[in-house]
Motif scaffolding. Structure first.
Motif, PDB file in Angstrom:
ATOM      1  N   ARG A  94       0.833  -1.369  -0.278  1.00 39.16           N
ATOM      2  CA  ARG A  94       0.228   0.109   0.129  1.00 39.16           C
ATOM      3  C   ARG A  94       1.351   1.466  -0.624  1.00 39.16           C
ATOM      4  O   ARG A  94       0.498   2.275   0.675  1.00 39.16           O
ATOM      5  CB  ARG A  94      -1.003  -0.111   1.550  1.00 39.16           C
ATOM      6  CG  ARG A  94      -2.432  -1.178   1.093  1.00 39.16           C
ATOM      7  CD  ARG A  94      -3.096  -1.251   2.302  1.00 39.16           C
ATOM      8  NE  ARG A  94      -2.611  -0.493   3.287  1.00 39.16           N
ATOM      9  CZ  ARG A  94      -2.173  -1.737   4.167  1.00 39.16           C
ATOM     10  NH1 ARG A  94      -1.938  -3.254   3.400  1.00 39.16           N
ATOM     11  NH2 ARG A  94      -1.780  -1.961   6.088  1.00 39.16           N
ATOM     12  N   ARG A  95       2.498   1.323  -0.447  1.00 38.12           N
ATOM     13  CA  ARG A  95       3.219   2.152  -0.217  1.00 38.12           C
ATOM     14  C   ARG A  95       3.297   2.917   0.842  1.00 38.12           C
ATOM     15  O   ARG A  95       3.330   4.089   1.147  1.00 38.12           O
ATOM     16  CB  ARG A  95       2.518   3.667  -1.494  1.00 38.12           C
ATOM     17  CG  ARG A  95       3.014   2.844  -3.083  1.00 38.12           C
ATOM     18  CD  ARG A  95       2.416   3.369  -4.341  1.00 38.12           C
ATOM     19  NE  ARG A  95       2.273   2.900  -5.692  1.00 38.12           N
ATOM     20  CZ  ARG A  95       1.397   2.437  -6.220  1.00 38.12           C
ATOM     21  NH1 ARG A  95       0.866   2.428  -5.794  1.00 38.12           N
ATOM     22  NH2 ARG A  95       1.904   2.363  -7.776  1.00 38.12           N
ATOM     23  N   ILE A  96       3.020   2.203   1.601  1.00 43.46           N
ATOM     24  CA  ILE A  96       3.473   2.865   3.164  1.00 43.46           C
ATOM     25  C   ILE A  96       5.014   2.522   3.166  1.00 43.46           C
ATOM     26  O   ILE A  96       5.773   0.811   3.530  1.00 43.46           O
ATOM     27  CB  ILE A  96       1.573   1.870   4.035  1.00 43.46           C
ATOM     28  CG1 ILE A  96       1.182   2.695   4.019  1.00 43.46           C
ATOM     29  CG2 ILE A  96       2.580   2.375   5.539  1.00 43.46           C
ATOM     30  CD1 ILE A  96       0.103   1.459   4.266  1.00 43.46           C
ATOM     31  N   HIS A  97       5.834   3.566   4.112  1.00 43.26           N
ATOM     32  CA  HIS A  97       7.415   3.329   4.537  1.00 43.26           C
ATOM     33  C   HIS A  97       7.601   2.379   5.228  1.00 43.26           C
ATOM     34  O   HIS A  97       6.683   2.217   6.557  1.00 43.26           O
ATOM     35  CB  HIS A  97       7.884   4.335   4.498  1.00 43.26           C
ATOM     36  CG  HIS A  97       8.090   5.394   3.470  1.00 43.26           C
ATOM     37  ND1 HIS A  97       7.035   6.306   3.318  1.00 43.26           N
ATOM     38  CD2 HIS A  97       8.330   5.840   3.007  1.00 43.26           C
ATOM     39  CE1 HIS A  97       7.491   6.752   2.232  1.00 43.26           C
ATOM     40  NE2 HIS A  97       8.547   6.620   2.223  1.00 43.26           N
ATOM     41  N   GLU A 100      13.307   0.343   7.738  1.00 39.77           N
ATOM     42  CA  GLU A 100      14.251   0.381   6.846  1.00 39.77           C
ATOM     43  C   GLU A 100      13.917   2.187   5.916  1.00 39.77           C
ATOM     44  O   GLU A 100      14.486   2.674   5.659  1.00 39.77           O
ATOM     45  CB  GLU A 100      14.872  -0.977   6.094  1.00 39.77           C
ATOM     46  CG  GLU A 100      15.745  -0.702   5.479  1.00 39.77           C
ATOM     47  CD  GLU A 100      16.016  -2.172   5.061  1.00 39.77           C
ATOM     48  OE1 GLU A 100      17.241  -1.921   4.603  1.00 39.77           O
ATOM     49  OE2 GLU A 100      15.524  -2.309   4.450  1.00 39.77           O
ATOM     50  N   GLN A 101      12.950   2.169   5.037  1.00 41.29           N
ATOM     51  CA  GLN A 101      12.791   3.259   3.681  1.00 41.29           C
ATOM     52  C   GLN A 101      12.350   4.193   4.706  1.00 41.29           C
ATOM     53  O   GLN A 101      13.127   4.923   4.060  1.00 41.29           O
ATOM     54  CB  GLN A 101      11.456   2.667   3.448  1.00 41.29           C
ATOM     55  CG  GLN A 101      11.486   1.468   2.213  1.00 41.29           C
ATOM     56  CD  GLN A 101      10.175   0.031   1.771  1.00 41.29           C
ATOM     57  OE1 GLN A 101       9.639   1.158   2.488  1.00 41.29           O
ATOM     58  NE2 GLN A 101      10.213  -0.275   0.865  1.00 41.29           N
ATOM     59  N   GLN A 102      11.904   4.703   5.838  1.00 39.82           N
ATOM     60  CA  GLN A 102      11.612   5.852   6.488  1.00 39.82           C
ATOM     61  C   GLN A 102      13.289   5.965   6.835  1.00 39.82           C
ATOM     62  O   GLN A 102      13.412   7.233   6.484  1.00 39.82           O
ATOM     63  CB  GLN A 102      11.014   5.455   7.539  1.00 39.82           C
ATOM     64  CG  GLN A 102      10.202   6.580   8.378  1.00 39.82           C
ATOM     65  CD  GLN A 102       9.790   7.977   7.586  1.00 39.82           C
ATOM     66  OE1 GLN A 102       8.863   7.566   7.347  1.00 39.82           O
ATOM     67  NE2 GLN A 102      10.235   8.938   7.672  1.00 39.82           N
ATOM     68  N   LYS A 111      15.934  10.905  -2.051  1.00 39.05           N
ATOM     69  CA  LYS A 111      13.903  10.843  -1.975  1.00 39.05           C
ATOM     70  C   LYS A 111      14.164   9.237  -2.745  1.00 39.05           C
ATOM     71  O   LYS A 111      14.686   9.011  -2.760  1.00 39.05           O
ATOM     72  CB  LYS A 111      14.500  11.749  -3.462  1.00 39.05           C
ATOM     73  CG  LYS A 111      12.733  11.285  -3.184  1.00 39.05           C
ATOM     74  CD  LYS A 111      12.173  12.525  -3.236  1.00 39.05           C
ATOM     75  CE  LYS A 111      10.555  12.071  -3.369  1.00 39.05           C
ATOM     76  NZ  LYS A 111       9.192  13.313  -2.152  1.00 39.05           N
ATOM     77  N   VAL A 112      13.065   8.469  -0.944  1.00 43.24           N
ATOM     78  CA  VAL A 112      12.272   7.313  -1.201  1.00 43.24           C
ATOM     79  C   VAL A 112      11.588   7.637  -2.528  1.00 43.24           C
ATOM     80  O   VAL A 112      10.012   8.611  -1.870  1.00 43.24           O
ATOM     81  CB  VAL A 112      12.321   6.922   0.095  1.00 43.24           C
ATOM     82  CG1 VAL A 112      11.634   5.586  -0.618  1.00 43.24           C
ATOM     83  CG2 VAL A 112      13.847   6.464   0.294  1.00 43.24           C
ATOM     84  N   LEU A 117       3.662  -3.277  -3.550  1.00 43.31           N
ATOM     85  CA  LEU A 117       4.392  -4.388  -3.447  1.00 43.31           C
ATOM     86  C   LEU A 117       3.085  -5.713  -3.875  1.00 43.31           C
ATOM     87  O   LEU A 117       1.552  -5.456  -2.543  1.00 43.31           O
ATOM     88  CB  LEU A 117       4.794  -4.777  -2.431  1.00 43.31           C
ATOM     89  CG  LEU A 117       6.290  -5.031  -1.841  1.00 43.31           C
ATOM     90  CD1 LEU A 117       7.330  -5.447  -0.602  1.00 43.31           C
ATOM     91  CD2 LEU A 117       7.249  -5.708  -3.162  1.00 43.31           C
ATOM     92  N   ASN A 118       2.758  -6.613  -4.328  1.00 43.20           N
ATOM     93  CA  ASN A 118       1.742  -7.416  -4.641  1.00 43.20           C
ATOM     94  C   ASN A 118       1.880  -8.776  -3.638  1.00 43.20           C
ATOM     95  O   ASN A 118       2.618  -7.978  -2.742  1.00 43.20           O
ATOM     96  CB  ASN A 118       1.879  -8.240  -6.085  1.00 43.20           C
ATOM     97  CG  ASN A 118       2.634  -9.083  -6.448  1.00 43.20           C
ATOM     98  OD1 ASN A 118       3.270  -8.891  -6.078  1.00 43.20           O
ATOM     99  ND2 ASN A 118       2.876  -9.028  -7.945  1.00 43.20           N
TER     100      ASN A 118
END
Length: 297
Positions: A94-97, A100-102, A111-112, A117-118
Motif C-alpha cells: 500500500r506504498r506505506i514506508h 528501513e525505508q523511513q 528521495k525515496v 508490492l503484490n
C-alpha cells in the motif's frame, strides 16, 4: 555591400552575438548528476553476490553506508559535476514506508519513491516511477548525467526518454557470480556501463548471524556518539597525519566509503553498540568527527 542586404547582415550579426553569449553562459553553468537506484535489483544482486541469497530476510544491508559509497563513486566519475540527489526506488505494501525505508528517506540528499508490492512480494510501478523522474529531470535540464543502478529491460523506455532531452544515462551494474543480471537491450541503449564488484559491496552486506554486540546494551545518546566521533578524529590525526585528513575536507559532509566504514567499525568497538540502521546516531558520529577535523584547519 548592397543597401538592401545591410539590415539582414545586422540581424545575422546580432543573432550570432546572442548565440555566443548563450554558449558562454552554458559553459559557466556547472553540470549536475543524479543517482537512480532500483532497490529491488540492488538487494537481489548484492545479496546474491555477497551473502549467496536474494532473500532480504537473510542478510543486512547498510543502506546509509552504501548510498554514501555510491555518492563518492559518482563524485569521482563526474568530477566537474554537482550531485542533485539520490533517488531510491523500492516497493512497499500500500506504498506505506517500512521502518528501513523511513530511515533511508531521512538521509540527506536522498528521495525515496515507492511502488507497490503484490501478494507475491513483486514490485509494481517502480519502473514507471523511474521513467517519470528521469524524463522530467532531463526535460527541465535539472540533470546532465544520470547514473542508473538497475537491470530490468523495462527501464529501456526510461533511458530513451531521458536521452531524448539531451541527458546522458550511465548504467551501473552489480557483479554477477555467473552469467548476467542486466538485460542486454538495456546495455545497448545506455551511454556507458560500469560494474561494481564484490569488494565494493562487502562492507555493506552481511548475512544475519548472532549480534556482534549484546542486544541488551544501553543505547548511547547522540552526545556520547558525537564525542566518540571527535575522539576518533583526534586519534586519526595523531596516527595518520594532518595531510591525510585535510584531503577529506572537500568532500564535506560526505566521507569516502572506506573511511566512513572505518569510522563506523571503530566507533562500534568503543561504544560496544551496533550503529547499523541507526541513522541518527550515524549522523551524530560524523558530526563529531567533522567538527574536530574542521577545528584543526
Amino acid at each position: 555591400m548592397n543597401d538592401d542586404l545591410a539590415p539582414l547582415s545586422a540581424r545575422i550579426d546580432r543573432t550570432n552575438e546572442l548565440l555566443q553569449r548563450m554558449l558562454a553562459e552554458v559553459a559557466k553553468t556547472p553540470s549536475t548528476h543524479a543517482i537512480f537506484v532500483d532497490a529491488g535489483y540492488l538487494y537481489a544482486a548484492a545479496g546474491r553476490l555477497v551473502a549467496g541469497t536474494e532473500d532480504r530476510r537473510a542478510f543486512d544491508l547498510d543502506a546509509e553506508g552504501l548510498i554514501e559509497a555510491l555518492i563518492d563513486r559518482a563524485r569521482t566519475i563526474f568530477a566537474d559535476s554537482r550531485l542533485l540527489r539520490v533517488y531510491w526506488y523500492d516497493g512497499a505494501r500500500r506504498r506505506i514506508h517500512t521502518a528501513e525505508q523511513q530511515s533511508i528517506a531521512e538521509l540527506p540528499d536522498v528521495k525515496v519513491r515507492l511502488g507497490n508490492l503484490n501478494a507475491n512480494n513483486q514490485q509494481k510501478g517502480v519502473d514507471s516511477l523511474i521513467r517519470s523522474d528521469l524524463e522530467s529531470l532531463a526535460r527541465h535540464r535539472a540533470i546532465s548525467d544520470a547514473a542508473l543502478l538497475g537491470g530490468d529491460e523495462d527501464l529501456v523506455s526510461a533511458v530513451e526518454a531521458a536521452q531524448g532531452y539531451g541527458a546522458r544515462v550511465h548504467l551501473w551494474g552489480i557483479e554477477a557470480p555467473e552469467g548476467r543480471n542486466q538485460a542486454e537491450p538495456l546495455l545497448w541503449e545506455v551511454d556507458s556501463q560500469r560494474t561494481l564488484d564484490l569488494d565494493f559491496f562487502k562492507p555493506y552486506v552481511a548475512r544475519r548471524t548472532a549480534a556482534a554486540y549484546e542486544s541488551t546494551a544501553a543505547r548511547p545518546t547522540r552526545e556520547n556518539v558525537r564525542f566518540v566521533g571527535a575522539q576518533i578524529a583526534a586519534k586519526w590525526l595523531a596516527e595518520r597525519g594532518r595531510e591525510s585528513l585535510r584531503e577529506l575536507l572537500p568532500g564535506h559532509p560526505y566521507l569516502p566509503g572506506s573511511v566512513d566504514q572505518d569510522l563506523l567499525v571503530e566507533a562500534e568497538g568503543l561504544l560496544q553498540y551496533s550503529l547499523r540502521g541507526q541513522s541518527d546516531l550515524r549522523r551524530a558520529l560524523r558530526d563529531g568527527f567533522w567538527e574536530h577535523v574542521q577545528a584543526q584547519y
